[in-house]
Design an enzyme around this catalytic site. Structure first.
Site, PDB file in Angstrom:
ATOM      1  N   HIS A  19      22.735  43.945 -31.709  1.00 46.25           N
ATOM      2  CA  HIS A  19      22.918  44.072 -30.260  1.00 46.25           C
ATOM      3  C   HIS A  19      23.274  42.723 -29.626  1.00 46.25           C
ATOM      4  O   HIS A  19      23.744  42.682 -28.495  1.00 46.25           O
ATOM      5  CB  HIS A  19      21.625  44.615 -29.648  1.00 46.25           C
ATOM      6  CG  HIS A  19      21.807  45.528 -28.479  1.00 46.25           C
ATOM      7  ND1 HIS A  19      22.920  46.303 -28.252  1.00 46.25           N
ATOM      8  CD2 HIS A  19      20.959  45.818 -27.457  1.00 46.25           C
ATOM      9  CE1 HIS A  19      22.762  47.014 -27.153  1.00 46.25           C
ATOM     10  NE2 HIS A  19      21.579  46.725 -26.645  1.00 46.25           N
ATOM     11  N   ASN A  66      19.647  45.263 -20.188  1.00 45.65           N
ATOM     12  CA  ASN A  66      19.676  46.309 -19.155  1.00 45.65           C
ATOM     13  C   ASN A  66      20.027  45.794 -17.767  1.00 45.65           C
ATOM     14  O   ASN A  66      20.344  46.590 -16.883  1.00 45.65           O
ATOM     15  CB  ASN A  66      18.322  47.026 -19.079  1.00 45.65           C
ATOM     16  CG  ASN A  66      17.997  47.756 -20.371  1.00 45.65           C
ATOM     17  OD1 ASN A  66      18.792  47.804 -21.305  1.00 45.65           O
ATOM     18  ND2 ASN A  66      16.810  48.318 -20.415  1.00 45.65           N
ATOM     19  N   ASP A  91      28.531  44.823 -28.756  1.00 45.75           N
ATOM     20  CA  ASP A  91      28.422  45.620 -29.973  1.00 45.75           C
ATOM     21  C   ASP A  91      28.884  47.043 -29.701  1.00 45.75           C
ATOM     22  O   ASP A  91      28.737  47.545 -28.587  1.00 45.75           O
ATOM     23  CB  ASP A  91      26.980  45.610 -30.493  1.00 45.75           C
ATOM     24  CG  ASP A  91      25.976  46.132 -29.476  1.00 45.75           C
ATOM     25  OD1 ASP A  91      25.865  45.535 -28.393  1.00 45.75           O
ATOM     26  OD2 ASP A  91      25.299  47.140 -29.766  1.00 45.75           O
ATOM     27  N   ASN A 112      23.509  50.042 -22.732  1.00 45.55           N
ATOM     28  CA  ASN A 112      22.830  49.655 -21.493  1.00 45.55           C
ATOM     29  C   ASN A 112      23.413  48.404 -20.838  1.00 45.55           C
ATOM     30  O   ASN A 112      23.411  48.285 -19.618  1.00 45.55           O
ATOM     31  CB  ASN A 112      21.330  49.478 -21.739  1.00 45.55           C
ATOM     32  CG  ASN A 112      20.656  50.806 -21.968  1.00 45.55           C
ATOM     33  OD1 ASN A 112      21.097  51.844 -21.484  1.00 45.55           O
ATOM     34  ND2 ASN A 112      19.578  50.792 -22.743  1.00 45.55           N
TER      35      ASN A 112
END
Length: 189
Positions: A19, A66, A91, A112
């Site tokens: 991520h 987020n 990613d 997110n």
């Protein structure tokens, strides 16, 4: 001025997570192109530099994934940039590992960080989608995305990051197709 954003989560415990590949790209760009050390700014770490004749601001949001859009919006407002001046490195589950595709606009596909950027600036920014592959079943996605790259993947990861940095001039000049082509050729060797 172009704003290039790497998506990731701050903190050493996340450094090798799939991520965090957006952060890894910015680190490679800074190193290969001799950018100075980033400074705390725009709710993240930011550094200005040049690729050829193009002036760039590289930004790694420190807001966690987020809330990445807050940092992007702050930098855009400061420099009076439009969404078309923004490139986000992130990613991508729906691409094979180490495949890189560029597109402008689109949805967030459950990512997110993209969802947050989209909420703060709209969908019309350039995305550099970096493949991490899908683990096969929806129940395994969370662990895959938030898992470290395997030792067997590190050489391919380093080659891809170096390739992105080496071919970044094409991105800076707005030639997405040539960037993808040159990077693909480099990755075949």
């Amino acid at each position: 001025m172009q704003l290039w954003v790497g998506l990731g989560n701050p903190g050493a415990q996340y450094a090798l997570h799939r991520h965090n590949v957006g952060f890894m790209v910015l680190d490679a760009l800074e190193e290969v192109h001799g950018f100075p050390e980033p400074k705390k700014k725009f709710q993240g770490w930011a550094v200005e530099g040049r690729l050829g004749s193009e002036k760039l601001l590289l930004l790694k949001p420190a807001t966690f994934m987020n809330e990445s859009g807050r940092a992007v919006r702050a930098a855009m407002d400061f420099y009076k940039l439009a969404p078309s001046d923004v490139t986000v490195f992130h990613d991508e589950l729906d691409l094979e590992p180490f495949k890189v595709k560029v597109k402008v606009g689109g949805g967030h596909a459950g990512h997110n960080g993209l969802r947050s950027v989209d909420a703060h600036i709209g969908p019309d920014f350039r995305r550099v989608r970096i493949g991490i592959g899908h683990p096969g079943h929806k129940s395994r996605v969370h662990g895959h995305v938030l898992g470290n790259y395997a030792k067997a993947e590190i050489d391919d990861l380093a080659e891809m990051l170096g390739g992105i940095a080496a071919e970044a001039d094409w991105l800076a000049n707005g030639d997405n197709a040539r960037f993808m082509s040159e990077l693909a050729l480099r990755m075949q060797d």
